[in-house]
Design a protein around this motif. Structure first.
Motif, short mmCIF file in Angstrom:
data_model
loop_
_atom_site.label_atom_id
_atom_site.label_comp_id
_atom_site.label_asym_id
_atom_site.label_seq_id
_atom_site.Cartn_x
_atom_site.Cartn_y
_atom_site.Cartn_z
N LEU A 11 0.84 -1.19 0.00
CA LEU A 11 0.00 0.00 0.00
C LEU A 11 0.88 1.24 0.00
O LEU A 11 1.72 1.41 0.89
CB LEU A 11 -0.91 0.00 1.23
CG LEU A 11 -1.77 1.24 1.46
CD1 LEU A 11 -2.73 1.44 0.30
CD2 LEU A 11 -2.50 1.13 2.78
N VAL A 12 0.69 2.09 -1.00
CA VAL A 12 1.47 3.32 -1.12
C VAL A 12 0.55 4.47 -1.47
O VAL A 12 -0.61 4.27 -1.83
CB VAL A 12 2.59 3.21 -2.18
CG1 VAL A 12 3.58 2.12 -1.79
CG2 VAL A 12 1.99 2.92 -3.55
N ALA A 14 -0.28 8.00 -3.78
CA ALA A 14 -0.07 8.52 -5.13
C ALA A 14 1.23 9.31 -5.19
O ALA A 14 1.53 10.11 -4.30
CB ALA A 14 -1.24 9.38 -5.55
N GLY A 15 2.00 9.06 -6.24
CA GLY A 15 3.27 9.72 -6.42
C GLY A 15 4.45 8.92 -5.90
O GLY A 15 5.60 9.25 -6.23
N ASP A 16 4.19 7.89 -5.12
CA ASP A 16 5.26 7.06 -4.58
C ASP A 16 5.79 6.09 -5.63
O ASP A 16 5.24 5.95 -6.72
CB ASP A 16 4.75 6.27 -3.38
CG ASP A 16 4.59 7.12 -2.14
OD1 ASP A 16 5.00 8.28 -2.14
OD2 ASP A 16 4.02 6.60 -1.15
N SER A 17 6.87 5.42 -5.28
CA SER A 17 7.49 4.42 -6.14
C SER A 17 7.48 3.06 -5.47
O SER A 17 7.45 2.96 -4.24
CB SER A 17 8.93 4.82 -6.48
OG SER A 17 8.98 6.02 -7.22
N LEU A 18 7.53 2.04 -6.29
CA LEU A 18 7.52 0.67 -5.78
C LEU A 18 8.23 -0.21 -6.80
O LEU A 18 8.13 0.03 -8.01
CB LEU A 18 6.09 0.19 -5.59
CG LEU A 18 5.79 -0.93 -4.59
CD1 LEU A 18 6.22 -0.54 -3.19
CD2 LEU A 18 4.30 -1.26 -4.61
N ARG A 19 8.96 -1.20 -6.33
CA ARG A 19 9.60 -2.14 -7.23
C ARG A 19 9.12 -3.55 -6.94
O ARG A 19 9.26 -4.05 -5.82
CB ARG A 19 11.13 -2.10 -7.11
CG ARG A 19 11.84 -2.93 -8.19
CD ARG A 19 13.34 -2.90 -8.09
NE ARG A 19 13.83 -3.76 -7.01
CZ ARG A 19 15.09 -4.16 -6.89
NH1 ARG A 19 16.01 -3.78 -7.78
NH2 ARG A 19 15.45 -4.92 -5.86
N LEU A 20 8.58 -4.18 -7.96
CA LEU A 20 8.13 -5.56 -7.86
C LEU A 20 9.24 -6.49 -8.35
O LEU A 20 9.98 -6.15 -9.27
CB LEU A 20 6.87 -5.79 -8.68
CG LEU A 20 5.67 -4.88 -8.39
CD1 LEU A 20 4.49 -5.31 -9.24
CD2 LEU A 20 5.32 -4.90 -6.91
N LYS A 87 -0.18 6.03 -9.52
CA LYS A 87 -1.49 6.65 -9.52
C LYS A 87 -2.52 5.68 -8.96
O LYS A 87 -2.33 4.46 -9.02
CB LYS A 87 -1.89 7.05 -10.94
CG LYS A 87 -0.92 7.96 -11.65
CD LYS A 87 -1.35 8.20 -13.09
CE LYS A 87 -0.40 9.11 -13.82
NZ LYS A 87 -0.81 9.32 -15.23
N PRO A 88 -3.63 6.18 -8.45
CA PRO A 88 -4.67 5.28 -7.94
C PRO A 88 -5.13 4.26 -8.98
O PRO A 88 -5.46 3.13 -8.62
CB PRO A 88 -5.81 6.24 -7.56
CG PRO A 88 -5.10 7.49 -7.17
CD PRO A 88 -3.95 7.59 -8.15
N GLU A 89 -5.15 4.64 -10.25
CA GLU A 89 -5.56 3.71 -11.29
C GLU A 89 -4.57 2.58 -11.54
O GLU A 89 -4.86 1.66 -12.30
CB GLU A 89 -5.84 4.46 -12.61
CG GLU A 89 -4.71 5.37 -13.04
CD GLU A 89 -4.96 6.82 -12.65
OE1 GLU A 89 -4.72 7.71 -13.50
OE2 GLU A 89 -5.39 7.06 -11.50
N THR A 119 -1.65 -1.42 -4.09
CA THR A 119 -2.75 -0.50 -3.82
C THR A 119 -2.19 0.91 -3.69
O THR A 119 -1.29 1.14 -2.88
CB THR A 119 -3.50 -0.88 -2.54
OG1 THR A 119 -3.99 -2.23 -2.65
CG2 THR A 119 -4.66 0.06 -2.30
N VAL A 120 -2.73 1.83 -4.47
CA VAL A 120 -2.27 3.21 -4.47
C VAL A 120 -3.41 4.09 -3.98
O VAL A 120 -4.47 4.16 -4.62
CB VAL A 120 -1.81 3.67 -5.85
CG1 VAL A 120 -1.24 5.08 -5.78
CG2 VAL A 120 -0.78 2.71 -6.42
#
Length: 122
Positions: A11-12, A14-20, A87-89, A119-120
Motif C-alpha cells: 500500500l502506497v 499517489a506519487g510514490d514508487s515501488l519495485r516488484l 497513480k490510484p488507477e 494498492t495506491v
C-alpha cells in the motif's frame, strides 16, 4: 517447468514508487521472455510490460509508459518492474509470466505467478 513468485507489492500513496520482483525457478528460466500483467478490481487482465530473454527488447504499455520500467537479472533468475509516480488507477494485482518467445499476447505465456497486490491511495 518454471515456477514464478512475485513480491514487493503493498500500500502506497499517489506519487510514490515501488519495485516488484519475480523470481523464477528452473535451470532454463532465463531462456524465457518475461512479462508483467495486472488486473484491477472488476476489470480484465492487461499487459503492463514485456522483456526479451536477453533484456535487449522491451515493451511498455502506453498507460504506464514513462513511469514504469522492466528489467531482468538472469544470473538471479529475477525480473523487476520499477513503478514510479504511482497513480490510484495503478491499483491492481500484478502478475509475472514467462513465455517461450517475446510476445505481448497473454495467451503466449506458459507460466504464471500467484500475483502481488499493489494498492495506491489518493
Amino acid at each position: 517447468q518454471v515456477q514464478l513468485v512475485e513480491s514487493g507489492g503493498g500500500l502506497v500513496q499517489a506519487g510514490d514508487s515501488l519495485r516488484l520482483s519475480c523470481v523464477a525457478s528452473g535451470r532454463t528460466a532465463s531462456s524465457h521472455a518475461m512479462g508483467w500483467f495486472r488486473q484491477a478490481p472488476g476489470k480484465e487482465r492487461e499487459i503492463v510490460a514485456v522483456i526479451s530473454r536477453s533484456g535487449g527488447s522491451t515493451y511498455i504499455a502506453t498507460s504506464v509508459k514513462g513511469r514504469f520500467t522492466i528489467s531482468r537479472d538472469n544470473a538471479k533468475n529475477t525480473v523487476y518492474l520499477q513503478m514510479n509516480s504511482l497513480k490510484p488507477e495503478d491499483t491492481a494485482v500484478y502478475y509475472c509470466a514467462a513465455a517461450r518467445v517475446y510476445t505481448v499476447t497473454s495467451y503466449g505465456y506458459d507460466y504464471w505467478g500467484q500475483g502481488t497486490q499493489v494498492t495506491v491511495s489518493s
